[in-house]
Design an enzyme around this catalytic site. Sequence first.
Site, PDB file in Angstrom:
ATOM      1  N   HIS A 137       0.879  -1.166   0.000  1.00 23.72           N
ATOM      2  CA  HIS A 137       0.000   0.000   0.000  1.00 23.72           C
ATOM      3  C   HIS A 137       0.923   1.226   0.000  1.00 23.72           C
ATOM      4  O   HIS A 137       2.028   1.166   0.544  1.00 23.72           O
ATOM      5  CB  HIS A 137      -0.833  -0.051   1.287  1.00 23.72           C
ATOM      6  CG  HIS A 137      -1.876   1.005   1.410  1.00 23.72           C
ATOM      7  ND1 HIS A 137      -1.585   2.300   1.787  1.00 23.72           N
ATOM      8  CD2 HIS A 137      -3.223   0.964   1.239  1.00 23.72           C
ATOM      9  CE1 HIS A 137      -2.713   3.005   1.843  1.00 23.72           C
ATOM     10  NE2 HIS A 137      -3.718   2.219   1.513  1.00 23.72           N
ATOM     11  N   ASP A 214       3.515  -4.250   8.149  1.00 27.61           N
ATOM     12  CA  ASP A 214       2.254  -3.538   7.976  1.00 27.61           C
ATOM     13  C   ASP A 214       1.150  -4.590   8.141  1.00 27.61           C
ATOM     14  O   ASP A 214       0.935  -5.415   7.250  1.00 27.61           O
ATOM     15  CB  ASP A 214       2.234  -2.889   6.593  1.00 27.61           C
ATOM     16  CG  ASP A 214       0.882  -2.271   6.260  1.00 27.61           C
ATOM     17  OD1 ASP A 214      -0.070  -2.462   7.039  1.00 27.61           O
ATOM     18  OD2 ASP A 214       0.788  -1.607   5.214  1.00 27.61           O
ATOM     19  N   GLN A 217      -4.155  -5.212   7.243  1.00 22.48           N
ATOM     20  CA  GLN A 217      -5.174  -6.142   6.744  1.00 22.48           C
ATOM     21  C   GLN A 217      -5.187  -7.464   7.516  1.00 22.48           C
ATOM     22  O   GLN A 217      -5.848  -8.409   7.111  1.00 22.48           O
ATOM     23  CB  GLN A 217      -4.942  -6.424   5.247  1.00 22.48           C
ATOM     24  CG  GLN A 217      -5.129  -5.202   4.364  1.00 22.48           C
ATOM     25  CD  GLN A 217      -6.557  -4.666   4.368  1.00 22.48           C
ATOM     26  OE1 GLN A 217      -7.517  -5.357   4.725  1.00 22.48           O
ATOM     27  NE2 GLN A 217      -6.718  -3.410   3.968  1.00 22.48           N
ATOM     28  N   LYS A 240      -9.983  -0.931  10.704  1.00 27.24           N
ATOM     29  CA  LYS A 240     -10.093  -2.131   9.854  1.00 27.24           C
ATOM     30  C   LYS A 240     -10.363  -3.378  10.699  1.00 27.24           C
ATOM     31  O   LYS A 240     -10.361  -4.494  10.191  1.00 27.24           O
ATOM     32  CB  LYS A 240      -8.817  -2.308   9.031  1.00 27.24           C
ATOM     33  CG  LYS A 240      -8.606  -1.192   8.006  1.00 27.24           C
ATOM     34  CD  LYS A 240      -7.482  -1.541   7.088  1.00 27.24           C
ATOM     35  CE  LYS A 240      -6.914  -0.336   6.353  1.00 27.24           C
ATOM     36  NZ  LYS A 240      -7.817   0.241   5.374  1.00 27.24           N
ATOM     37  N   CYS A 378      -4.764   2.323  -3.613  1.00 28.89           N
ATOM     38  CA  CYS A 378      -3.524   2.898  -3.064  1.00 28.89           C
ATOM     39  C   CYS A 378      -2.343   1.958  -3.290  1.00 28.89           C
ATOM     40  O   CYS A 378      -1.483   1.792  -2.413  1.00 28.89           O
ATOM     41  CB  CYS A 378      -3.658   3.225  -1.578  1.00 28.89           C
ATOM     42  SG  CYS A 378      -4.944   4.413  -1.238  1.00 28.89           S
TER      43      CYS A 378
END
Length: 424
Positions: A137, A214, A217, A240, A378
């Site tokens: 991303h 990261d 998700q 999220k 993104c």
Amino acid sequence: MSSNWSAKTGSEGLTRPDWDAIRLEFPALHQSVNGCPLAYFDHAATSQKPRRVINAMTHYYQSDNANVHRGVHNLSQRATTVYEAARTKTARFLGAADSSEIIFTSGTTASINLVAQSWGNAHLKPGDEVLVTGLEHHANLVPWQMACTRTGARLKIVPVNERGEVSTEAVSEMLTSGTRMFAFCWISNALGTINPAQEWVEMARKRGITTLIDAAQVVAHKPINLQEIGCDFLCFSAHKMMGPTGTGVLYGIKSVLETLDPVFGGGDMIDEVSYERSTWADLPYRLEAGTPNISGVIGLSAAIDFLESIGWASILERESELLSYALEKLRNIPRIRFIGEPKLRSGVISFIADGVHPYDLGTLLDEQGIALRTGHHCAQPLMRHFGISGTCRVSLALYNNHEEIDRLDLAIRSALRLITNVDK
Ligand code: 7TS
């Protein structure tokens, strides 16, 4: 934590959560859009919020609202207690060694920028290398581009194959003696690819390379055990994972966080201030300048309770089942082409329909009450890698159901028929 949800018995005699009852906990899911019941498939952009999260935040504003860490009065003490309890809970949720390793930020983007700036300034010099993957991303790409421009380090990208995967061999080859940081997404937001986070961290750490994951998700979909993964940093956003917007987490191993200078100066992050100079407070406060997002952190805490009340085994089983069902349905629609077919994937399906702009398809689906994301997600370089400008993306969560997926299937078929007839 045991399940609060009335359980149904599965065919193998296992108890299962009542998914219909869980779905009822999300007020926003029960509305009409363009005269049709809403089917929400944009969880990867932001999840819907259960009543438990909304109520916890409302309760704070109605009963405990005060600033934290600065008042002797009762409300301020109450606010501080719930805020710090949320930190302890988040540390336990992630398996962190200590709650001072949890820094509250405004989200994944803020967390990665904090590391790229602060850690980057302290540790990167000309000739050093920062490694990211081709799946990132923009939030895990642009801050590193900026850090490299500032420090003279070089940014390297591990390539993505045609299935939308990054091979461990390629990672291994590109982790060189010059690499200082390896920053990668555990799960790709654009394709759903699951990367072998633990294996990659192990490889990097053996070579003395700092790692950042990261996990934006990941948090609503998989349990995280930081002691097993062993990364230096891990970042995510509350919104999220059924929590509120404007709140996120930067986890860092304490000894590594201690090497970071604050990026923001101000209230709450100091030890002593004179007109000339200041000294910093201990972790985690020195990286949390100013009034934090107190209600957001309380919402995050309630979101953790919510996920744990269902239990990871149930969530994993449910989402995997919904994903298989959706893949099967969408695969059989003529003209649909999946973008990325990773062997290990989460509940994200990116696709294009031959000759149809994703926005056109997305607009026609919205007319039928179906919300999915269209565009580059993104991840512009990744889209370019596949020679496209964007995709339609279905992203699933535990609150989706089979009936919605059936409606999605029929709605895509009818939208494509409509477009074909207009084109003729
Ligand atoms: N990293 C990943 C893997 C993401 O999916 C996102 C947001 C971010 C970082 C940034 O998170 P933020 O909360 O700071 O904005 N992903 C998406 C998406 O897929 N659609 O909208 C936002």
